[in-house]
Design a protein around this motif. Structure first.
Motif, PDB file in Angstrom:
ATOM      1  N   UNK A  72       0.798  -1.214   0.160  1.00 56.32           N
ATOM      2  CA  UNK A  72      -0.081  -0.192  -0.111  1.00 56.32           C
ATOM      3  C   UNK A  72       0.867   1.260  -0.135  1.00 56.32           C
ATOM      4  N   UNK A  73       0.247   2.348  -0.563  1.00 51.58           N
ATOM      5  CA  UNK A  73       0.800   3.599  -0.665  1.00 51.58           C
ATOM      6  C   UNK A  73      -0.382   4.705   0.141  1.00 51.58           C
ATOM      7  N   UNK A  74       0.083   4.821   1.319  1.00 48.17           N
ATOM      8  CA  UNK A  74      -0.983   5.821   1.947  1.00 48.17           C
ATOM      9  C   UNK A  74      -1.095   7.299   1.496  1.00 48.17           C
ATOM     10  N   UNK A  75       0.092   7.505   1.027  1.00 51.36           N
ATOM     11  CA  UNK A  75       0.165   9.024   0.379  1.00 51.36           C
ATOM     12  C   UNK A  75      -0.656   9.024  -0.806  1.00 51.36           C
ATOM     13  N   UNK A  76      -0.562   7.931  -1.533  1.00 47.93           N
ATOM     14  CA  UNK A  76      -1.811   7.797  -2.649  1.00 47.93           C
ATOM     15  C   UNK A  76      -2.874   7.270  -2.281  1.00 47.93           C
ATOM     16  N   UNK A  77      -3.275   6.824  -1.177  1.00 42.90           N
ATOM     17  CA  UNK A  77      -4.577   6.341  -1.040  1.00 42.90           C
ATOM     18  C   UNK A  77      -4.521   5.060  -1.794  1.00 42.90           C
ATOM     19  N   UNK A  78      -3.847   4.150  -2.105  1.00 45.44           N
ATOM     20  CA  UNK A  78      -3.943   3.182  -2.930  1.00 45.44           C
ATOM     21  C   UNK A  78      -3.421   1.902  -2.352  1.00 45.44           C
ATOM     22  N   UNK A  79      -3.842   0.827  -2.712  1.00 47.37           N
ATOM     23  CA  UNK A  79      -3.488  -0.700  -2.129  1.00 47.37           C
ATOM     24  C   UNK A  79      -3.232  -1.526  -3.595  1.00 47.37           C
ATOM     25  N   UNK A  80      -2.307  -2.311  -3.360  1.00 47.69           N
ATOM     26  CA  UNK A  80      -1.963  -3.091  -4.596  1.00 47.69           C
ATOM     27  C   UNK A  80      -1.737  -4.630  -4.406  1.00 47.69           C
ATOM     28  N   UNK A  81      -2.082  -5.273  -5.425  1.00 44.37           N
ATOM     29  CA  UNK A  81      -1.589  -6.804  -5.326  1.00 44.37           C
ATOM     30  C   UNK A  81      -0.740  -7.118  -6.485  1.00 44.37           C
ATOM     31  N   UNK A  82       0.427  -7.249  -6.235  1.00 44.97           N
ATOM     32  CA  UNK A  82       1.252  -7.758  -7.436  1.00 44.97           C
ATOM     33  C   UNK A  82       1.057  -9.355  -7.480  1.00 44.97           C
TER      34      UNK A  82
END
Length: 120
Positions: A72-82
């Motif tokens: 996750x990147x809390x600065x971008x309000x985004x979570x990821x799944x690679x």
């Protein structure tokens, strides 16, 4: 209130990779634990991975360990799944959700889902 929108799904051959994103609106994302679930046709929705609000704690279902990475990147309000080394059995609609646990009832906000199809 947090709203969630998934993206990044698609069609990929077995052995390939995809990265899913979950964009969140609202100010509570940064303090929220999050998770990924998936649902294949005719099957129940199942836990895939989860991440704590800080990103320091993660868990995975056994079948994706070593192949999938949640972040996750809390600065971008985004979570990821690679997702690497994809298999046909990974084919499903993938959902992101807010909560903490291994069951769907432990999550209270859900995205609309993104389709992942892995061809053999």
């Amino acid at each position: 209130q947090v709203q969630l929108v998934e993206s990044g799904g698609g069609l990929v051959q077995a052995g390939g990779s995809l990265r899913l994103s979950c964009a969140a609106s609202g100010t509570t994302f940064r303090s929220s634990a999050m998770g990924w679930f998936r649902q294949a046709p005719g099957k129940e929705r199942e836990f895939v991975a989860r991440i704590s609000w800080s990103g320091t704690s993660t868990d995975y279902r056994n079948s994706v360990k070593g192949r999938f990475t949640i972040s996750r990147d809390n600065a971008k309000n985004t979570m990821y799944l690679q997702m690497n080394s994809l298999k046909p059995e990974d084919t499903a609609v993938y959902y992101c959700a807010r909560g903490w646990g291994f069951s769907t009832y432990e999550y209270n906000i859900w995205g609309q889902g993104t389709q992942v199809t892995v061809s053999s």
